[in-house]
Design a protein around this motif. Sequence first.
Motif, PDB file in Angstrom:
ATOM      1  N   ILE A 109     -24.124  18.171   3.998  1.00  0.00           N
ATOM      2  CA  ILE A 109     -24.185  19.319   3.082  1.00  0.00           C
ATOM      3  C   ILE A 109     -25.006  18.993   1.836  1.00  0.00           C
ATOM      4  CG2 ILE A 109     -22.020  18.800   1.884  1.00  0.00           C
ATOM      5  CD1 ILE A 109     -23.214  22.338   2.839  1.00  0.00           C
ATOM      6  N   THR A 110     -24.918  17.766   1.345  1.00  0.00           N
ATOM      7  CA  THR A 110     -25.680  17.412   0.146  1.00  0.00           C
ATOM      8  C   THR A 110     -27.170  17.692   0.360  1.00  0.00           C
ATOM      9  OG1 THR A 110     -24.094  15.725  -0.482  1.00  0.00           O
ATOM     10  CG2 THR A 110     -26.282  15.521  -1.436  1.00  0.00           C
ATOM     11  N   GLY A 111     -27.645  17.343   1.531  1.00  0.00           N
ATOM     12  CA  GLY A 111     -29.059  17.564   1.825  1.00  0.00           C
ATOM     13  C   GLY A 111     -29.403  19.043   1.920  1.00  0.00           C
ATOM     14  N   TRP A 140     -18.316  15.911  -7.742  1.00  0.00           N
ATOM     15  CA  TRP A 140     -17.277  16.005  -6.709  1.00  0.00           C
ATOM     16  C   TRP A 140     -17.339  17.372  -6.031  1.00  0.00           C
ATOM     17  CZ3 TRP A 140     -12.821  19.359  -7.295  1.00  0.00           C
ATOM     18  CH2 TRP A 140     -12.008  19.365  -6.147  1.00  0.00           C
ATOM     19  N   TRP A 141     -17.386  17.378  -4.724  1.00  0.00           N
ATOM     20  CA  TRP A 141     -17.348  18.624  -3.948  1.00  0.00           C
ATOM     21  C   TRP A 141     -17.249  18.295  -2.475  1.00  0.00           C
ATOM     22  CZ3 TRP A 141     -22.078  20.641  -1.378  1.00  0.00           C
ATOM     23  CH2 TRP A 141     -23.162  19.772  -1.483  1.00  0.00           C
ATOM     24  N   GLN A 142     -17.318  19.307  -1.634  1.00  0.00           N
ATOM     25  CA  GLN A 142     -17.107  19.135  -0.193  1.00  0.00           C
ATOM     26  C   GLN A 142     -18.020  20.062   0.614  1.00  0.00           C
ATOM     27  OE1 GLN A 142     -13.099  20.706  -0.620  1.00  0.00           O
ATOM     28  NE2 GLN A 142     -12.296  18.644  -0.356  1.00  0.00           N
ATOM     29  N   ASN A 176      -7.585  19.437  -0.155  1.00  0.00           N
ATOM     30  CA  ASN A 176      -7.231  18.259   0.643  1.00  0.00           C
ATOM     31  C   ASN A 176      -7.638  16.946  -0.018  1.00  0.00           C
ATOM     32  OD1 ASN A 176      -5.929  19.005   3.369  1.00  0.00           O
ATOM     33  ND2 ASN A 176      -7.614  20.471   3.205  1.00  0.00           N
ATOM     34  N   ASP A 177      -7.795  16.976  -1.335  1.00  0.00           N
ATOM     35  CA  ASP A 177      -8.075  15.750  -2.085  1.00  0.00           C
ATOM     36  C   ASP A 177      -6.946  15.509  -3.095  1.00  0.00           C
ATOM     37  OD1 ASP A 177     -10.469  14.490  -1.302  1.00  0.00           O
ATOM     38  OD2 ASP A 177     -11.689  15.951  -2.372  1.00  0.00           O
ATOM     39  N   GLY A 178      -6.589  14.260  -3.259  1.00  0.00           N
ATOM     40  CA  GLY A 178      -5.700  13.895  -4.350  1.00  0.00           C
ATOM     41  C   GLY A 178      -6.537  13.726  -5.615  1.00  0.00           C
ATOM     42  N   GLY A 237      -9.231  10.760  -3.451  1.00  0.00           N
ATOM     43  CA  GLY A 237      -9.529  10.678  -2.017  1.00  0.00           C
ATOM     44  C   GLY A 237      -8.699  11.651  -1.210  1.00  0.00           C
ATOM     45  N   ARG A 238      -8.954  11.637   0.076  1.00  0.00           N
ATOM     46  CA  ARG A 238      -8.381  12.635   0.980  1.00  0.00           C
ATOM     47  C   ARG A 238      -6.873  12.467   1.133  1.00  0.00           C
ATOM     48  NH1 ARG A 238     -11.966  16.584   2.244  1.00  0.00           N
ATOM     49  NH2 ARG A 238     -10.502  17.029   3.916  1.00  0.00           N
ATOM     50  N   VAL A 239      -6.189  13.589   1.197  1.00  0.00           N
ATOM     51  CA  VAL A 239      -4.760  13.543   1.500  1.00  0.00           C
ATOM     52  C   VAL A 239      -4.501  13.961   2.946  1.00  0.00           C
ATOM     53  CG1 VAL A 239      -4.035  13.915  -0.885  1.00  0.00           C
ATOM     54  CG2 VAL A 239      -4.358  15.895   0.616  1.00  0.00           C
TER      55      VAL A 239
HETATM   56  C1  WTA Z   1     -15.024  12.951  -1.355  1.00  0.00           C
HETATM   57  C2  WTA Z   1     -19.675  15.677   0.276  1.00  0.00           C
HETATM   58  C3  WTA Z   1     -14.841  11.176  -5.418  1.00  0.00           C
HETATM   59  C4  WTA Z   1     -13.763  13.806  -1.449  1.00  0.00           C
HETATM   60  C5  WTA Z   1     -20.356  16.468  -0.832  1.00  0.00           C
HETATM   61  C6  WTA Z   1     -14.153  15.066  -0.708  1.00  0.00           C
HETATM   62  C7  WTA Z   1     -15.700  12.474  -3.726  1.00  0.00           C
HETATM   63  C8  WTA Z   1     -15.064  14.539   0.374  1.00  0.00           C
HETATM   64  C9  WTA Z   1     -16.790  12.857  -4.556  1.00  0.00           C
HETATM   65  C10 WTA Z   1     -16.045  15.588   0.827  1.00  0.00           C
HETATM   66  C11 WTA Z   1     -16.853  12.293  -5.889  1.00  0.00           C
HETATM   67  C12 WTA Z   1     -16.981  13.854  -2.647  1.00  0.00           C
HETATM   68  N1  WTA Z   1     -15.850  11.472  -6.260  1.00  0.00           N
HETATM   69  N2  WTA Z   1     -14.749  11.641  -4.166  1.00  0.00           N
HETATM   70  N3  WTA Z   1     -17.848  12.561  -6.719  1.00  0.00           N
HETATM   71  N4  WTA Z   1     -17.554  13.702  -3.853  1.00  0.00           N
HETATM   72  N5  WTA Z   1     -15.873  13.107  -2.544  1.00  0.00           N
HETATM   73  O1  WTA Z   1     -17.494  17.210   2.895  1.00  0.00           O
HETATM   74  O2  WTA Z   1     -12.707  13.144  -0.799  1.00  0.00           O
HETATM   75  O3  WTA Z   1     -18.969  15.183   3.172  1.00  0.00           O
HETATM   76  O4  WTA Z   1     -13.064  15.771  -0.174  1.00  0.00           O
HETATM   77  O5  WTA Z   1     -18.942  16.536   1.075  1.00  0.00           O
HETATM   78  O6  WTA Z   1     -15.725  13.423  -0.211  1.00  0.00           O
HETATM   79  O7  WTA Z   1     -17.000  15.074   1.713  1.00  0.00           O
HETATM   80  P1  WTA Z   1     -18.121  16.013   2.307  1.00  0.00           P
END
Ligand code: WTA
Length: 711
Positions: free
Chosen positions: A339-341, A441-443, A539-541, A554-556
């Motif tokens: 997704i970042t890309g 931080w995002w997903q 779903n993150d702590g 991190g993930r819960v």
């Molecule tokens: C973790 C990536 C700490 C988190 C964009 C999230 C992070 C999962 C951070 C999503 C950050 C992402 N600091 N943890 N800056 N960014 N995470 O879907 O647990 O590949 O739920 O998206 O990565 O990963 P995804």
Amino acid sequence: MSRKDDKEADAFESDQASEAQIAVHWREEGYYSPSAKFIGQANASDPSINERFSEKNFPECFKEYADLLTWDKYWHTTLDTSNAPFWKWFVGGRLNASYNCVDRHLATDRNKAAIIWVPEPEDEDTEVLTYQELYVRVNEFAALLKGFCGVEIGDVATFHMPMVPDLPIAMLACARLGVIHSQVFGGFSGSACGGRIADSKSKILVTIDGYYRNGELQDHKVKADEAIARALEEGVTVEKVLVFRRNPGEYASKSPMVPGRDFFVDEIMPDYKGKLVDPVSMPAEAPLFIMYSSGTTGKPKGCQHSTGGYLAYVTGTSKYYQDIHPEDTYWCAADIGWITGHSYIVYGPLALGTTTVMYEGVPTYPDAGRMWRIAERLGVTTFHTAPTTIRTLRKLGPDEPAKYNYHFKHMTTVGEPIEPEVWRWYYDVVGKGEAVIVDTWWQTENGGFLGSTLPALNPMKPGSCGPAVIGIFPKILDENGDEVIAGSGRAGNICIRNPWPGIFQTIWGDPDRFVKTYYEKYNRDPKSTDWHDWPYFANDGAMQAADGYYRILGRVDDVINVSGHRLGTKELESAALMVDEVAEAAAVPVVDEVRGHAVEIYIAVKPGVNAEGVADKVSRMIESEIGKIARPKNVWIVADMPKTRSGKIMRRVIASISNFTDVGDITTLANPDVVTDIRHFVESEKVARGEQPRDLSAAEMESIVNFGSEG
Ligand code: WTA
């Protein structure tokens, strides 16, 4: 004890453990301030932006993001909540994403670099695609998709592509036609790609014969054959495979081209040379793409993203958080397969008309100075990467950045928590003390950033992502749905109270799972159409410090984050269970110096079966089912797994063993005795393999003691 009691007892135990550990390991870091020079040029340097995006201005505040785009038709409703939690943004609006990323820049920037591609072999020239060239190539490929493949609006096309310019070109060609793209990370196995083809029911696969990784030309087309076979097993027939060629006139694969199904793009392209295709005016709510991600069950989730809301959100956050200016040279070293890309190599930067850099290969090829040579040569101003890459470069070439004459003004970290020591190396050595850092931080589900500092307005604090981004209103809830006091530094589940334009629309083909995974836990009235009743469960702590900054723990759920990539324990375990001898499998995270976490697998073999060679078979199976990134660090064959009385494997307990940490209270287990045996075996084996116990940081500890729901 019932299953529920077990769960409650376990939740209670892990709560206790984490609070205690945090008290021991927690340390607040000091602030770093952006330079006056950075602030002077920043897109967001006026604090009134916080007011503009305050809760009282929600949801209309997001008009500011949408207004960065060119709309064919303006929307009438900013946010429609009538079918909560399936939010609709900018309803009534129409636009085309390809037009916004390409055509609209031609008038002023026709011959400016849109994409600069750096091949991995250092003696190969970089390739520059101007906006005009990008326009031509996107049109030609769109014409080919339409004319040769007969795609229609709303079809899905799967891509299994590495980091070559044909990938963003093909994505933008789909967007031009209203075709939904589903790019599968090139490093995933053919089988993983096939599962995603089947789930999305895609009739077209776009791939390449090969690409360079670590100095070697990989055979990639072979994965297409595996993918198609797997999709067929699941009842989906791929009709056409479009194969790009990495090196013109050559074929890098041993896999034969299947007549009538496989076609070299360069051979059919002459018919479409110079053809133009009008961008289709799409409703804001039309899906733009699907991106698969791991979750609690074995089946990856197809996160469906919208056209208008998504594009507005990534453009707005690229402008204010990435601080992208049209004159920048912006390099996000992530892979477009994640997704970042999608958001921050392709859509956000191109919508803003900047120059975006793509690199084909591994960061350390041929040596740990490669990234900095690229930065110097291209005059990169803005750099974006993940902690795992930063750790690797720090380990292999701590003094390399100083040897090169580049100057970043802005740097990003994304995907996993970054340790303060690593953050400081990034800041001092990579950034030369001149660049501001955003820890974002995002997903996959979110489209764009949720937590980050606004680079000119908020000081940086190593190890914390910062406050929520503008227009995002989080709260931390405990297991019962009660709010953890804001700023108390106590851990809980981070939720976002409000919808935002970048949020995914649904899980492709599975709306029930969408509601269940992200909303059910904290929704008290399933009939409500008021967004206040639908906090998004990430779903993150997380914990929030007194200054309002969040630290993501991190993930819960049952997800292991390896080098910033999400791997589901169930996916890993299902792959292990495909090995005949295996009776039971459990996957757990182990803290890893470079990758953040690595995977360890515990295996119990079937009765009477010889365990010889099983560990290797399991490793190979995981690699072929998922991909190399999922290859376990260790596979442990054990006589029995620690289980609850209801028969569920306690992953938290074996995760503690794998990490040399205290297993906590195990009196609720049905078979507490096995814990000592497993610990003895695993620890002595690890020491024999050269792994040593070390003190874990608070964040590392959290990621282990809270790991996994039982099941
Ligand atoms: C973790 C990536 C700490 C988190 C964009 C999230 C992070 C999962 C951070 C999503 C950050 C992402 N600091 N943890 N800056 N960014 N995470 O879907 O647990 O590949 O739920 O998206 O990565 O990963 P995804």
